[in-house]
Scaffold this motif. Structure first.
Motif, PDB file in Angstrom:
ATOM      1  N   PRO A 199      11.461  97.427  84.419  1.00  0.00           N
ATOM      2  CA  PRO A 199      11.092  95.897  83.491  1.00  0.00           C
ATOM      3  C   PRO A 199      12.117  95.941  82.749  1.00  0.00           C
ATOM      4  O   PRO A 199      13.073  97.109  82.306  1.00  0.00           O
ATOM      5  N   VAL A 200      12.152  94.961  82.031  1.00  0.00           N
ATOM      6  CA  VAL A 200      13.753  94.462  81.088  1.00  0.00           C
ATOM      7  C   VAL A 200      11.993  93.970  79.569  1.00  0.00           C
ATOM      8  O   VAL A 200      11.116  93.213  79.681  1.00  0.00           O
ATOM      9  N   ILE A 201      12.064  94.951  79.158  1.00  0.00           N
ATOM     10  CA  ILE A 201      12.000  94.649  77.399  1.00  0.00           C
ATOM     11  C   ILE A 201      12.764  94.019  76.380  1.00  0.00           C
ATOM     12  O   ILE A 201      14.286  94.229  76.068  1.00  0.00           O
ATOM     13  N   GLY A 202      12.556  92.634  75.807  1.00  0.00           N
ATOM     14  CA  GLY A 202      13.278  91.916  74.795  1.00  0.00           C
ATOM     15  C   GLY A 202      12.907  91.818  73.489  1.00  0.00           C
ATOM     16  O   GLY A 202      11.520  92.060  72.937  1.00  0.00           O
ATOM     17  N   ILE A 203      13.939  91.786  72.713  1.00  0.00           N
ATOM     18  CA  ILE A 203      13.950  91.435  71.141  1.00  0.00           C
ATOM     19  C   ILE A 203      15.145  90.254  71.068  1.00  0.00           C
ATOM     20  O   ILE A 203      16.229  90.295  70.621  1.00  0.00           O
ATOM     21  N   GLY A 204      14.409  89.358  70.467  1.00  0.00           N
ATOM     22  CA  GLY A 204      15.323  88.181  70.080  1.00  0.00           C
ATOM     23  C   GLY A 204      16.158  87.380  71.679  1.00  0.00           C
ATOM     24  O   GLY A 204      17.064  87.413  72.056  1.00  0.00           O
ATOM     25  N   ALA A 205      15.388  87.975  72.167  1.00  0.00           N
ATOM     26  CA  ALA A 205      15.311  87.289  73.953  1.00  0.00           C
ATOM     27  C   ALA A 205      15.002  86.527  74.805  1.00  0.00           C
ATOM     28  O   ALA A 205      15.113  86.163  75.707  1.00  0.00           O
ATOM     29  N   GLY A 206      14.309  86.051  74.259  1.00  0.00           N
ATOM     30  CA  GLY A 206      13.416  84.887  75.167  1.00  0.00           C
ATOM     31  C   GLY A 206      12.243  85.042  75.909  1.00  0.00           C
ATOM     32  O   GLY A 206      11.315  86.381  75.739  1.00  0.00           O
ATOM     33  N   PRO A 207      11.528  83.703  76.704  1.00  0.00           N
ATOM     34  CA  PRO A 207      10.542  84.542  77.160  1.00  0.00           C
ATOM     35  C   PRO A 207      10.674  85.262  77.662  1.00  0.00           C
ATOM     36  O   PRO A 207       9.501  85.481  78.798  1.00  0.00           O
ATOM     37  N   ASP A 208      11.500  85.264  78.834  1.00  0.00           N
ATOM     38  CA  ASP A 208      11.111  85.839  79.900  1.00  0.00           C
ATOM     39  C   ASP A 208      11.745  87.021  80.519  1.00  0.00           C
ATOM     40  O   ASP A 208      11.691  87.146  81.326  1.00  0.00           O
ATOM     41  N   THR A 209      11.785  88.008  79.363  1.00  0.00           N
ATOM     42  CA  THR A 209      11.837  89.192  79.726  1.00  0.00           C
ATOM     43  C   THR A 209      10.412  89.540  79.970  1.00  0.00           C
ATOM     44  O   THR A 209       9.777  88.741  79.442  1.00  0.00           O
ATOM     45  N   ASP A 210       9.932  90.879  80.813  1.00  0.00           N
ATOM     46  CA  ASP A 210       8.584  91.513  81.320  1.00  0.00           C
ATOM     47  C   ASP A 210       8.286  92.067  79.892  1.00  0.00           C
ATOM     48  O   ASP A 210       7.050  92.369  80.497  1.00  0.00           O
ATOM     49  N   GLY A 211       8.933  92.003  78.870  1.00  0.00           N
ATOM     50  CA  GLY A 211       7.800  92.324  78.161  1.00  0.00           C
ATOM     51  C   GLY A 211       8.524  92.330  76.542  1.00  0.00           C
ATOM     52  O   GLY A 211       9.653  91.656  76.115  1.00  0.00           O
ATOM     53  N   GLN A 212       7.764  92.355  74.989  1.00  0.00           N
ATOM     54  CA  GLN A 212       8.555  91.878  73.855  1.00  0.00           C
ATOM     55  C   GLN A 212       8.382  93.528  72.922  1.00  0.00           C
ATOM     56  O   GLN A 212       7.501  93.843  72.864  1.00  0.00           O
TER      57      GLN A 212
END
Ligand code: KIV
Ligand code: NA
Length: 265
Positions: A199-212
């Protein structure tokens, strides 16, 4: 309510269910986040900023992280707890192992997070050998503030983007159980997420990561001053903390957060 495990995050990625994550620093907020359905709780070294009032995370100690991890764990029932290793506590694989032991044994963390790319692969591998779940925090790395002299979006040119894709693969091969991308272009985050089997979690990484993930105080409108573009204040349309936090979880799950304007080109 059954505690979530890494297997649940793997299933969520496979099924396309977004992982909702927030930072947390104490038991009361932990209980709030847990009630609201937050899946992954991070005791971030951002506590240097939001708890200690410092301008960077550089001064946060391992003792600080152990303390906040332990008191956060006390408020959780279902959410999975990840805790940051602070600046220079993972400069060698053995130091990282000893520091992770404290976060897991005393701080009750179920996973540790360290900032870096290819250069931390050996450390990730060492932690993996001894059974420490690891999240690698790539892209913008706040612990490097004094080296970089400030912060900007990472991986913007083709060479930097390709390097980040390669680093993500290396970290996964080294045993990373999760990746976190901070402030990278949405298209690059989508590319890394599609290639990653963890899983890839994003912050300021757009809508397509697996989580926020966001800092809890940012979604509750508690952070003064100019906010990064990816921040959304969920208190603006809520009448209490429980509603605001549950609205954040719902927005991540139904993909209404992040909107295009929260991401970087
Ligand atoms: O310390 C922190 O809060 C973090 C998140 C913003 C990813 O590392
Ligand atoms: Na952090």
């Amino acid at each position: 309510r059954k505690p979530l495990t890494l297997a649940d995050f793997a299933r969520m990625k496979a099924e396309g269910e977004k992982i909702a994550s927030l930072t947390c620093y104490d038991a009361s907020f932990a209980a709030l986040e847990d009630r609201a359905g937050v899946d992954l709780v991070l005791v971030g070294d951002s506590l240097g900023n939001v708890i200690q009032g410092a301008s960077t995370t550089v001064g946060v100690s391992l003792d600080d992280m152990v303390y906040h991890s332990r008191i956060t764990a006390a408020g959780l029932e279902r959410a999975f707890l990840m805790t940051d290793l602070p600046f220079l506590t993972y400069a060698t694989p053995d130091a990282a192992l000893a520091a992770s032991h404290r976060l897991m044994a005393e701080g009750q963390a179920k996973m540790v997070k360290i900032e870096g790319g290819a250069e931390i692969a050996e450390t990730v591998s060492h932690l993996t050998t001894y059974g420490v779940p690891v999240c690698a925090h790539m892209g913008l790395r706040p612990q490097l503030v004094h080296k970089l002299g400030g912060f900007k979006v990472q991986g913007r040119d083709d060479a930097a983007a390709d390097a980040m894709v390669r680093d993500a693969r290396l970290l996964e091969e080294a045993g990373a159980d999760m990746l976190l991308l901070e402030c990278v272009p949405s298209t690059l985050a989508a590319r890394i997420t599609a290639a990653a089997s963890v899983p890839v979690i994003g912050i300021g990484a757009g809508p397509d990561t697996d989580g926020q993930i966001l800092v809890i105080y940012d979604i509750l409108g508690l952070s003064p001053g100019r906010k990064p573009r990816f921040v959304k204040n969920f208190m603006a349309d809520a009448d209490c903390l429980d509603t605001a936090t549950a609205d954040y979880v719902a927005a991540v799950k139904d993909r209404s957060y992040p909107a295009p304007e929260h991401g970087f080109k």
